[in-house]
Scaffold this active site. Structure first.
Site, PDB file in Angstrom:
ATOM      1  N   CYS A  65       0.818  -1.216   0.000  1.00  0.00           N
ATOM      2  CA  CYS A  65       0.000   0.000   0.000  1.00  0.00           C
ATOM      3  C   CYS A  65       0.858   1.276   0.000  1.00  0.00           C
ATOM      4  O   CYS A  65       1.562   1.519  -0.960  1.00  0.00           O
ATOM      5  CB  CYS A  65      -0.949  -0.054   1.192  1.00  0.00           C
ATOM      6  SG  CYS A  65      -2.501   0.731   0.845  1.00  0.00           S
ATOM      7  N   HIS A  87      -3.471  -4.917   1.389  1.00  0.00           N
ATOM      8  CA  HIS A  87      -2.928  -4.309   2.602  1.00  0.00           C
ATOM      9  C   HIS A  87      -2.963  -5.262   3.782  1.00  0.00           C
ATOM     10  O   HIS A  87      -3.548  -6.327   3.742  1.00  0.00           O
ATOM     11  CB  HIS A  87      -3.596  -2.962   2.883  1.00  0.00           C
ATOM     12  CG  HIS A  87      -4.874  -3.018   3.646  1.00  0.00           C
ATOM     13  ND1 HIS A  87      -5.588  -1.892   3.909  1.00  0.00           N
ATOM     14  CD2 HIS A  87      -5.557  -4.024   4.216  1.00  0.00           C
ATOM     15  CE1 HIS A  87      -6.646  -2.217   4.609  1.00  0.00           C
ATOM     16  NE2 HIS A  87      -6.658  -3.489   4.813  1.00  0.00           N
TER      17      HIS A  87
END
Lengths: 236, 418
Positions: A96, A194
């Site tokens: 991310c 993530h």
């Protein structure tokens, strides 16, 4: 593993800045899957006030909010340790916000381009909409293929440059641009999956381990495989 | 509130009718639907209903509902109190709470973190109470640094008095936006979201606890006048007087909530000798901390929605021989993302009998396996009790920690226990 020791050194970069959602999971699963195979490990947490060691085996970077992301990128660039480690052949797994800042450039909250660490040939900016939800993608065949499942929550859009290759093709979800997800270049991997991407994808954790220790024996199935199947079934 | 304009009166009455209908048909407690209908009729209703009252707004990531309940109990020293005790913490719920108590001069409203700036603007409160900020349901909530910034800006534009936890850097920084503040040293167990200076991003120096300061820009913890002493179960007031708490709610988190409530009551002119006895009477809050006795076993229900909440819950578990059931769902009110499970350290559960339940029990299973905590998988609380009784007939207690909808499901199974 490092030439100087028989311990696999897992370096978690800046948990004080880049640890938004479950990023610790990647470190814990790497350590567990190594130790179950008899490989000794050392987990090093490097705070943003500390220098990044160069002798690590696997470097992990997590997600973060806009401002911590900029701070982390600035500090990593001035420190230089991560770049030297990558040049030495360390494996890097960045998620991310971490994925964006190891690239050539990324966008701030007003989408002004800012320079990244430059160990992965990607350029990120801001998309029109936020991508939030379950994501499923098929890993590049050169990396052994297989499906990955994760949760994405980002507004970034990432273009993969000629020196890097998309990590996977999206089946559902957005990833880089709605078509591909993540990128890799040598032993450096970035992804928008993530938080605990490695717990949800045990084969991806093993891919990282193989990059540093060579062939490893398979492990008996655990809850990781059950969760992997369950999340795939829920998303598709 | 007979001085309310006619349109606002009508709106309030219509809202109440819808709320009764909602309760009568068993669809909810009526707090949301009533307010929603009233707002359609009169968009300025919240401001109108708030006028002439002395309101306290309570916001935080964790402990909002409990602290609102504690403050409401203390304020009853002064007469009737308008409050949204069912936890409907958006403007629709605030309208319902205020319309239901037209004659209450004092009020305390739990406010969703995101709505605080707007409700602050609309209601012109006497006091704003801020306890903690930590990661929570990020798939639908704002980033907490951004939230703190919006709080700070909204407070700077108002004349309100802030009662805030100085030990949480993000909360303190937001509270510093206000012109008037009472600082409480209420503690902070979960620190993973506040290693960085909210002002400049520098790495905070956090020693000796509870002190914190930024070596780069000089931002530092404000001086406090109230403090919790967890070790001796007491609150120390601005005159250095110690008040033994002896609450009927468990844990450090509730000591923090009580200290904040006592400081807030003091801002209304209610001294600790009058507020504390009222706080001590509270035994459960909307089912939280309730015990239900089933099949001779006391089952205690703990609600925990995010890593900071789970950490607090682990700290109040009964001695190691008491089994614990963990239940996690990932519906919209819970957040659809279970990543946060990896932020919590479960090793403290080793040596205890642990059961995993809920729609996302596989996530829990992998998490516990990774921390080498043995566990068993279960479908229902009653199945766990049956299993435990069969092996251990003299078992008397089980603790349950569940996130939002998982908690509500278990609570519903025992008849919406209060």
């Amino acid at each position: 593993m490092s030439d100087t020791s028989s311990v696999l050194r897992i370096v978690w970069i800046y948990p004080d800045l880049l640890s938004t959602y479950g990023d610790q999971g990647n470190a814990l699963i790497l350590r567990r899957r190594a130790e179950l195979r008899g490989i000794k490990t050392e987990l090093v947490r490097v705070l943003s006030s500390d220098p990044v060691p160069v002798e690590g085996d696997v470097y992990l970077l997590g997600g973060g909010e806009d401002r911590p992301q900029i701070l982390a990128a600035d500090r990593l660039r001035s420190d230089g340790g991560l770049k030297r480690a990558a040049e030495r052949g360390a494996a890097v797994f960045a998620v991310c916000a971490g994925y964006q800042i190891i690239g050539e450039s990324y966008g701030d909250d007003a989408d002004n381009p800012l320079p990244g660490v430059g160990i992965l040939d990607v350029r990120s900016g801001r998309g029109e909409t936020r991508a939030v939800g379950e994501i499923v993608a098929d890993i590049a065949p050169e990396l052994g293929g297989g499906r990955i499942t994760g949760f994405e929550n980002h507004q970034g859009r990432t273009a993969v440059g000629p020196s890097a290759v998309p990590l996977s093709r999206t089946v559902t979800g957005v990833g880089n641009d709605g078509h591909t997800e993540g990128a890799y270049q040598g032993q450096v991997i970035g992804t928008y999956l993530h938080g605990p991407a490695l717990p949800r994808n045990p084969h991806l954790a093993d891919l990282l381990l193989r990059m540093r220790v060579g062939e490893i024996p398979p492990l008996p199935p655990s809850w990781g495989e059950t969760l992997h199947q369950e999340r795939l079934a829920a998303a598709l | 509130m007979s001085e309310l304009p006619l349109r606002a009166q009508l709106a309030a009455v219509l809202g109440k009718g819808a709320a009764s209908l909602s309760r009568a048909t068993g669809r909810g407690d009526g707090s949301v639907i009533g307010g929603r209908i009233a707002l359609k009729v009169e968009p300025d209703l919240l401001a109108k209903l708030a006028r002439g009252r002395r309101l306290a707004l309570v916001s935080a990531t964790n402990g909002k509902t409990t602290t609102t309940r504690l403050i409401a109990a203390a304020l009853r020293e002064l007469g009737p109190v308008a409050t949204n005790e069912h936890g409907a913490n958006m403007p629709t719920g605030h309208i319902t709470a205020l319309s239901n108590a037209p004659d209450a001069r004092n009020g305390v409203l739990e406010v969703d973190e995101k709505y605080l700036p707007r409700v602050l603007r609309d209601t012109n409160p006497a006091v704003v109470v801020l306890m903690n900020l930590s990661r929570d349901q990020m798939d639908r909530a704002s980033e907490i640094n951004l939230l703190a910034k919006k709080w700070r800006e909204a407070l700077a534009l108002s004349e309100t008095h802030v009662v805030a936890n100085a030990d949480d850097p993000l909360v303190a920084w937001a509270g510093m936006g206000a012109h008037y503040a009472t600082w409480v040293s209420a503690g902070q167990r979960w620190k993973e979201d506040s290693w960085c200076c909210p002002e400049c991003g520098g790495h905070l120096k956090r020693e000796p606890e509870p002190h914190w300061e930024c070596p780069e820009c000089g931002m530092r913890r404000p001086e406090t006048t109230w403090a919790v002493d967890n070790r001796t179960d007491a609150v120390v007031d601005p005159y250095e007087q110690r008040w033994p708490l002896r609450l009927n709610l468990p844990g450090d988190a509730n000591r923090a909530n009580a200290a904040i409530a006592m400081a807030t009551a003091a801002a209304y002119g209610i001294p600790p000798e009058r507020s504390l006895p009222r706080l001590q009477e509270i035994r459960s809050v909307a089912g939280r901390y309730t015990s239900v006795v089933t099949d001779g076993v006391e089952v205690r229900l703990l609600l925990a929605k995010n890593p900071a909440g789970w950490l607090e819950s682990f700290a109040v578990l009964d001695p190691p021989r008491v089994p614990v059931i963990l239940s996690v769902n990932a519906q919209i009110p819970d957040g659809k993302d279970t990543s946060w499970l990896w932020d919590v350290d479960y090793t403290v559960l080793r040596g205890r009998r642990v059961f995993v339940m809920g729609e996302r029990r596989t996530d829990l299973a992998l998490r516990l396996e990774t921390d080498e905590v043995p566990f068993e998988v279960a479908d229902k609380v009653s199945d766990v009790i049956t299993r435990l009784k069969a092996e251990q007939p003299d078992i008397t207690k089980v603790d349950v920690i569940a996130n939002y909808t998982a908690f509500q499901q278990i609570r519903a199974a025992y008849g919406r226990v209060q």
